[in-house]
Write an enzyme that holds these catalytic residues in place. Structure first.
Site, short mmCIF file in Angstrom:
data_model
loop_
_atom_site.label_atom_id
_atom_site.label_comp_id
_atom_site.label_asym_id
_atom_site.label_seq_id
_atom_site.Cartn_x
_atom_site.Cartn_y
_atom_site.Cartn_z
N GLU A 291 -4.35 -8.77 -16.15
CA GLU A 291 -3.49 -7.99 -15.27
C GLU A 291 -3.82 -8.19 -13.78
OE1 GLU A 291 -2.69 -4.16 -18.22
OE2 GLU A 291 -4.20 -4.03 -16.62
N ARG A 294 -3.52 -7.63 -7.02
CA ARG A 294 -3.95 -7.96 -5.67
C ARG A 294 -4.14 -9.47 -5.49
NH1 ARG A 294 -7.26 -4.47 -2.68
NH2 ARG A 294 -7.80 -3.45 -4.65
N TYR A 335 -10.22 4.05 2.10
CA TYR A 335 -11.39 3.33 1.58
C TYR A 335 -12.26 2.68 2.66
CZ TYR A 335 -7.98 2.93 -2.33
OH TYR A 335 -7.03 3.16 -3.29
N CYS A 362 0.23 11.33 14.39
CA CYS A 362 -0.48 12.45 15.01
C CYS A 362 -1.64 12.84 14.10
CB CYS A 362 0.48 13.61 15.24
SG CYS A 362 -0.22 14.92 16.26
N GLU A 363 -2.65 11.99 14.06
CA GLU A 363 -3.76 12.12 13.13
C GLU A 363 -4.93 11.31 13.67
OE1 GLU A 363 -5.17 13.94 9.78
OE2 GLU A 363 -3.01 13.84 10.06
N TYR A 391 -0.99 -3.36 -1.90
CA TYR A 391 -1.33 -1.96 -1.62
C TYR A 391 -1.10 -1.57 -0.16
CZ TYR A 391 -3.38 -2.52 -6.19
OH TYR A 391 -3.55 -2.80 -7.52
#
Length: 432
Positions: A291, A294, A335, A362-363, A391
């Site tokens: 499978e 990525r 991550y 705004c973070e 991803y």
């Protein structure tokens, strides 16, 4: 040398992908912009397919893990290359079906599939279900009975392997929300439980130990553990397991320090371990599934942004603000994922400035990279983050009501839009 072979620098000093000038792409399609190299994706698909033919004499199937990057065009490409498809939700399944993907080559994953999702998959005659828990097993059997079907299944097993990767993407250890644990006897009891039902057919076992793994040893260990469990099932329960899904998780090169093992080496070593272990245990070599996700799309993509402000805080850091951020790539916030960053319109110049790339949300945590070397940058430049094919689009959000970017696929130097850019009207489409 570039991180991926689909990237290059042209005579104008601009970064290219798949033969297309990124500066020209940004001018034509706007920013932020995801760009994917179709030829690179197809080469990776064929490499995996060829390895199945070479090492398992064709007794296997590569399943593209569509959670890495899923859209109708990607499903069409995977279908044309003859791969199967791994989906983990009703939405991914619906996308595949709408793209005309053959349901018989779809495997349905997920740790909490709903009644509606299972029913939808049965109605579509999906080829295989990877069952995660006993409640799902009971529900799937009941639904299949109502529809007069028998569903082929594999049980997801936790082999208890340390995958040597970030804890957020480890999935094979006992403390995981996925699957049945071997150490506790839970997995064997699940096999016995599955054997009682008339409308599910236990054909295989599945395991997945994590993502972005650079070491072959955990994969070899997992294969041996799973084959020993197959031998135990045959001896103690009398069921012959015909199929074994060894999962994915092969690492890619995001930065120069990354040292991924060539995928052909993974496949060769794993196949030798499978054949040798089967011989030791007097087992027939099972039909093999892999499978990759990525490793098929990750290095085939990049993201383009326009630089807005450049804010230097003396003695602290320099912030480079872009017109995207955690809404189109949340992986650094999640991550602390490493990426290679470049100024695409100055790609031939030395990376002599160290900056922190900040998004527009705004973070405070809306960062793409911190303390990363790039070419001397100013407002209006085109900044690119490399190897964002996996991803990024699939994890994008509308935080701060920011529309998601378009996806452009390039093939033989010709670009085309495969996912259009969201509009403000799209953002309020479902509002009442």
């Amino acid at each position: 040398m570039m991180i991926s072979d689909c990237f290059a620098i042209n005579d104008q000093g601009h970064l290219t992908i798949g033969g297309c000038d990124t500066v020209a792409l940004a001018k034509e399609f706007g920013t932020p912009l995801y760009v994917m190299d179709e030829d690179k994706i197809r080469r990776n698909c064929r490499m995996y397919q060829d390895s199945i033919q070479q090492y398992y004499q064709g007794r296997g199937l590569v399943l593209y893990a569509s959670k890495a990057f899923n859209c109708k065009e990607m499903c069409r490409i995977v279908n044309e290359e003859g791969l199967g498809l791994d989906v983990v939700s009703g939405g991914e399944l619906y996308t595949a079906l709408q793209a005309g993907f053959p349901a018989g080559r779809i495997h349905f994953h997920g740790n909490n599939k709903t009644r509606e999702e299972l029913s939808m998959a049965l109605d579509a005659q999906v080829g295989h279900f990877i069952v995660d828990n006993l409640r799902e097993l009971e529900l799937l059997d009941a639904l299949a009975k109502e529809k007069g079907q028998v569903a082929d299944i594999s049980l997801r097993i936790k082999p208890g392997i340390d995958a040597h990767t970030h804890e957020a993407v480890m999935t094979g250890q006992i403390d995981s929300k996925f699957g049945f644990a071997l150490e506790t006897g839970e997995a064997l009891e699940a096999v016995r439980f599955a054997a009682q039902f008339q409308h599910v057919n236990l054909k295989g076992l599945h395991n997945h130990i994590g993502s972005q793994i650079f070491d072959i040893a955990p994969f070899l260990q997992a294969a041996r553990v799973m084959l020993n469990f197959i031998a135990q099932i045959k001896k103690e329960v009398g069921i012959v397991i015909e199929e074994l899904n060894l999962g994915g998780g092969f690492g890619i090169k995001y930065v120069d320090q990354d040292r991924p093992v060539p995928y052909g080496d993974y496949m060769k070593e794993i196949s030798l371990a499978v054949v040798e272990t089967c011989k030791e245990l007097s087992l027939e070599v099972p039909y093999i599934y892999m499978e990759p996700g990525r490793s098929i799309v990750g290095e085939a993509g990049l993201t383009l942004y326009e630089v807005g402000g450049v804010k230097e805080i003396p003695g602290v850091r320099t912030y480079v603000s872009i017109d995207g951020g955690m809404t189109d790539n949340p992986r650094y916030a999640l991550y602390q994922s490493d990426y290679t960053v470049m100024v695409a319109n100055k790609a031939n110049e030395p990376a002599d400035q160290v900056v922190t790339v900040a998004g527009k949300c705004c973070e405070s945590g809306d960062l793409i990279q911190e303390h990363t070397p790039i070419q001397s940058v100013e407002a209006g430049d085109l900044l690119t983050v490399l190897c964002t094919g996996a991803y990024n689009f699939s994890m994008a959000s509308n935080y701060n009501r920011i529309p998601r970017p378009a996806v452009v696929m390039v093939k033989n130097g010709i670009p085309r839009v495969v996912v259009r850019r969201e509009t403000y009207e799209d953002l309020i489409r479902n509002d009442q």
